[in-house]
Design an enzyme around this catalytic site. Structure first.
Site, PDB file in Angstrom:
ATOM      1  N   LEU A 144       0.846  -1.196   0.000  1.00  0.00           N
ATOM      2  CA  LEU A 144       0.000   0.000   0.000  1.00  0.00           C
ATOM      3  C   LEU A 144       0.884   1.250   0.000  1.00  0.00           C
ATOM      4  O   LEU A 144       1.745   1.423   0.860  1.00  0.00           O
ATOM      5  CB  LEU A 144      -0.922   0.021   1.217  1.00  0.00           C
TER       6      LEU A 144
ATOM      7  N   ARG B 182       1.978  15.173   6.519  1.00  0.00           N
ATOM      8  CA  ARG B 182       2.892  15.679   7.543  1.00  0.00           C
ATOM      9  C   ARG B 182       4.364  15.739   7.105  1.00  0.00           C
ATOM     10  O   ARG B 182       5.201  16.281   7.806  1.00  0.00           O
ATOM     11  CB  ARG B 182       2.746  14.834   8.828  1.00  0.00           C
TER      12      ARG B 182
ATOM     13  N   ALA C 110      -0.546   4.512  -1.462  1.00  0.00           N
ATOM     14  CA  ALA C 110      -1.358   5.530  -2.125  1.00  0.00           C
ATOM     15  C   ALA C 110      -1.561   6.782  -1.279  1.00  0.00           C
ATOM     16  O   ALA C 110      -1.976   7.820  -1.796  1.00  0.00           O
ATOM     17  CB  ALA C 110      -2.722   4.934  -2.493  1.00  0.00           C
TER      18      ALA C 110
ATOM     19  N   ASN D  55      43.070  17.560 -22.011  1.00  0.00           N
ATOM     20  CA  ASN D  55      42.385  16.491 -22.745  1.00  0.00           C
ATOM     21  C   ASN D  55      41.211  16.981 -23.573  1.00  0.00           C
ATOM     22  O   ASN D  55      40.639  16.238 -24.335  1.00  0.00           O
ATOM     23  CB  ASN D  55      41.901  15.418 -21.757  1.00  0.00           C
TER      24      ASN D  55
HETATM   25  C1  UD1 Z   1      -3.433   1.439   9.943  1.00  0.00           C
HETATM   26  C2  UD1 Z   1      -4.254   0.314  10.525  1.00  0.00           C
HETATM   27  C3  UD1 Z   1      -4.016   0.260  12.030  1.00  0.00           C
HETATM   28  C4  UD1 Z   1      -2.549   0.088  12.316  1.00  0.00           C
HETATM   29  C5  UD1 Z   1      -1.745   1.192  11.634  1.00  0.00           C
HETATM   30  C6  UD1 Z   1      -0.274   0.946  11.786  1.00  0.00           C
HETATM   31  C7  UD1 Z   1      -6.276   0.173   9.161  1.00  0.00           C
HETATM   32  C8  UD1 Z   1      -7.698   0.512   9.064  1.00  0.00           C
HETATM   33  N1  UD1 Z   1      -5.649   0.568  10.255  1.00  0.00           N
HETATM   34  O1  UD1 Z   1      -3.933   2.626  10.494  1.00  0.00           O
HETATM   35  O2  UD1 Z   1      -4.746  -0.807  12.598  1.00  0.00           O
HETATM   36  O3  UD1 Z   1      -2.313   0.087  13.707  1.00  0.00           O
HETATM   37  O4  UD1 Z   1      -2.048   1.231  10.226  1.00  0.00           O
HETATM   38  O5  UD1 Z   1       0.419   2.043  11.285  1.00  0.00           O
HETATM   39  O6  UD1 Z   1      -5.755  -0.474   8.297  1.00  0.00           O
HETATM   40  N2  UD1 Z   1      -3.298   3.662   2.393  1.00  0.00           N
HETATM   41  C9  UD1 Z   1      -3.587   3.567   1.054  1.00  0.00           C
HETATM   42  N3  UD1 Z   1      -4.872   3.839   0.638  1.00  0.00           N
HETATM   43  C10 UD1 Z   1      -5.844   4.192   1.500  1.00  0.00           C
HETATM   44  C11 UD1 Z   1      -5.521   4.291   2.865  1.00  0.00           C
HETATM   45  C12 UD1 Z   1      -4.228   4.010   3.274  1.00  0.00           C
HETATM   46  O7  UD1 Z   1      -2.732   3.251   0.237  1.00  0.00           O
HETATM   47  O8  UD1 Z   1      -6.958   4.412   1.032  1.00  0.00           O
HETATM   48  C13 UD1 Z   1      -1.922   3.380   2.829  1.00  0.00           C
HETATM   49  C14 UD1 Z   1      -1.290   4.628   3.413  1.00  0.00           C
HETATM   50  O9  UD1 Z   1      -0.528   5.300   2.425  1.00  0.00           O
HETATM   51  C15 UD1 Z   1      -0.377   4.073   4.482  1.00  0.00           C
HETATM   52  C16 UD1 Z   1      -1.074   2.794   4.928  1.00  0.00           C
HETATM   53  O10 UD1 Z   1      -1.967   2.469   3.893  1.00  0.00           O
HETATM   54  O11 UD1 Z   1       0.869   3.718   3.989  1.00  0.00           O
HETATM   55  C17 UD1 Z   1      -1.780   2.920   6.252  1.00  0.00           C
HETATM   56  O12 UD1 Z   1      -2.769   3.891   6.127  1.00  0.00           O
HETATM   57  P1  UD1 Z   1      -3.138   4.885   7.282  1.00  0.00           P
HETATM   58  O13 UD1 Z   1      -4.275   5.686   6.894  1.00  0.00           O
HETATM   59  O14 UD1 Z   1      -1.903   5.586   7.749  1.00  0.00           O
HETATM   60  O15 UD1 Z   1      -3.587   3.860   8.401  1.00  0.00           O
HETATM   61  P2  UD1 Z   1      -3.560   4.097   9.936  1.00  0.00           P
HETATM   62  O16 UD1 Z   1      -4.647   5.012  10.314  1.00  0.00           O
HETATM   63  O17 UD1 Z   1      -2.194   4.433  10.397  1.00  0.00           O
END
Ligand code: UD1
Ligand code: CA
Length: 453
Positions: free
Chosen positions: A8, A15, A10, A383
């Protein structure tokens, strides 16, 4: 059992406050996503599917490779929605989910995780945290059996007391995934399709959720801002330093040493402080590298010595050769055994034969320098004629007087000598002296001009 990997990548990474997509921010000189892809490849999956969205074109362009399948998630509706975008391309028995902004995950940890996934079993990577704020919490029953993951924002105060957090990394049986993802809803605190809801569905379907933990919590640490990015960088560097020390390298200070690439080392190598190794660097037994050196894509043969403040790129130093302090070896430099390059000497596309010497203040470009030849201080190979580059060829045992300008193309035979300050525009036969400068005139009784009163 066959394996597909979904990464993943996207999300926006607000930040970071950057126009560069988050997953392209480098750790050890390489995009975070590149580290994850590299680790994934070590598991020999049948497919690596990278879900991209923010900065999709840039990410695809930077990391394009034949074995990668980029999948566009045009709207970021949650981690479950992200994985669903890759579904049409998935066909393996096991699917492993990784994250483009979690770069330090170790292949050994993933191997342990993958041992636990099967047709009736999910494998989930969890981590015990001092401060689990923001993480999904692992909900276990009184027997310790995993029942669900609850996101921080959806958790009750009691659930928020749980310190076992979801890393996000998990491995699932492939043939179940489409069904589970199809049933996800976004009826939750964030209005997102949570990948984590798959756990409760699997439990309902009678599957077992096995858990595994990383040896080191930094393996599952993501980078959301530049402070976390710097923490990951330091951690990576500490790990790299320890690996090298375990192989017989003395690092005068492991906290002042950086690797941005792949390094192969022999035993009894000595590296002083503030050295940066970039790209592919080979360092053989007994090599010494002084402080403040940058060494990129180079090979240092046995016993070579790089003195302080030298800069090497695309160079090969032969056995027992030395350079610096303040040497610059540019691409195509080859020093044969025991050749010596001293201070403020620049070489480019130049070969110094065995035992040849250029001690001080020279530029040697597009040059072939025979064994034992001595290059006097201030020698320049001219050169470049403004349009084309030309070669300078010096035979063995040549002696170039100080401050000579060798105007290429030019060849000096074996044993030739040039007088200091010569401008050499024509070939010099073997064993002869070339003097290419105006003859000195002495004017006796010369009166210096006097200042007008
Ligand atoms: C997610 C987990 C959480 C975990 C945490 C660890 C879920 C719902 N929650 O939360 O349980 O403790 O990671 O860091 O999965 N991303 C996409 N497309 C999207 C949404 C996210 O590609 O539509 C990617 C983001 O770029 C990121 C990752 O997925 O790299 C995690 O997404 P993020 O929204 O940061 O999840 P958290 O809220 O941190
Ligand atoms: Ca996150």
């Amino acid at each position: 059992m066959s394996l597909d990997i979904v990464i993943l990548a996207a999300g926006q990474g607000t930040r970071m406050r950057s126009s560069l997509p988050k997953v392209l921010h480098p750790v050890a000189g390489k995009p975070m996503l590149g580290h994850v892809i590299g680790t994934g490849r070590q598991l020999s999956p049948q497919g690596i599917h990278v879900v991209i969205g923010h900065g999709a074109d840039e990410v695809r362009e930077r990391l394009a490779a034949d074995d990668l399948n980029f999948v566009l998630q045009s709207e970021q509706l949650g981690t479950g929605h992200a994985v669903a975008q890759a579904l049409p391309a998935l066909s393996a028995e096991r699917v492993l989910i990784l994250y483009g902004d979690v770069p330090l995950i170790e292949v050994e940890t993933l191997r342990r995780l993958l041992e636990k996934v099967g047709p009736e079993q999910i494998a989930l990577l969890t981590v015990d945290l001092n401060d689990p704020t923001g993480y999904g919490r692992i909900i276990r029953d009184e027997n310790g059996v995993v029942k669900a993951i609850v996101e921080h924002k959806d958790a009750t105060p009691a659930q928020r007391q749980i310190c076992e957090g979801n890393t996000g990394i998990l491995a699932v049986p492939g043939k179940r995934l489409a069904d589970w993802l199809g049933r996800l809803s976004n009826d939750n605190a964030q209005g997102e399709y949570y990948l984590t809801d798959v756990i409760a569905m699997a439990v309902q379907d009678g599957l077992v959720v096995a858990t595994e933990q990383p040896d080191d919590a930094m393996e599952v640490q993501g980078a959301n801002d530049r402070i976390q990015l710097a923490d990951l960088e330091r951690h990576y560097q500490q790990r790299a330093a320890r690996r090298l020390m375990a192989q017989g390298v003395t690092l005068r200070d492991p906290s002042r040493f950086d690797v941005r690439g792949e390094v192969t080392v022999g035993r009894d190598v000595l590296i002083d402080i503030n050295v940066i190794l970039e790209g592919r660097v080979v360092i053989e037994e007994g090599v010494e590298i002084g402080p403040n050196c940058v060494i990129k894509n180079s090979i240092l043969r046995k016993g070579a010595v790089v003195r302080a403040n030298s800069h090497l790129e695309g160079a090969e130093m032969g056995e027992g050769s030395d350079c610096g302090p303040f040497a610059r070896l540019r691409p195509g430099t080859i020093l044969e055994a025991k050749a010596h390059v001293g201070n403020f000497v620049e070489l480019k596309n130049a070969r110094m034969g065995a035992g040849a010497k250029a001690g001080h203040l020279s530029y040697l470009g597009d040059a072939e320098i025979g064994a034992r030849t001595n290059i006097g201080a201030g020698t320049i190979t001219c050169n470049y004629d403004g349009a084309n580059k030309h070669r300078t060829v010096l035979g063995e045992d040549v002696f170039i007087g100080s401050n000579s300008a060798l105007v290429a193309p030019v060849t000096l035979g074996k044993g030739a000598t040039t007088g200091a300050g010569s401008t050499i525009t024509a070939d010099v036969p073997a064993d002869s002296l070339a003097v290419g400068r105006a003859r000195q005139r002495n004017i006796e009784g010369w009166k210096r001009p006097k200042k007008q009163p």
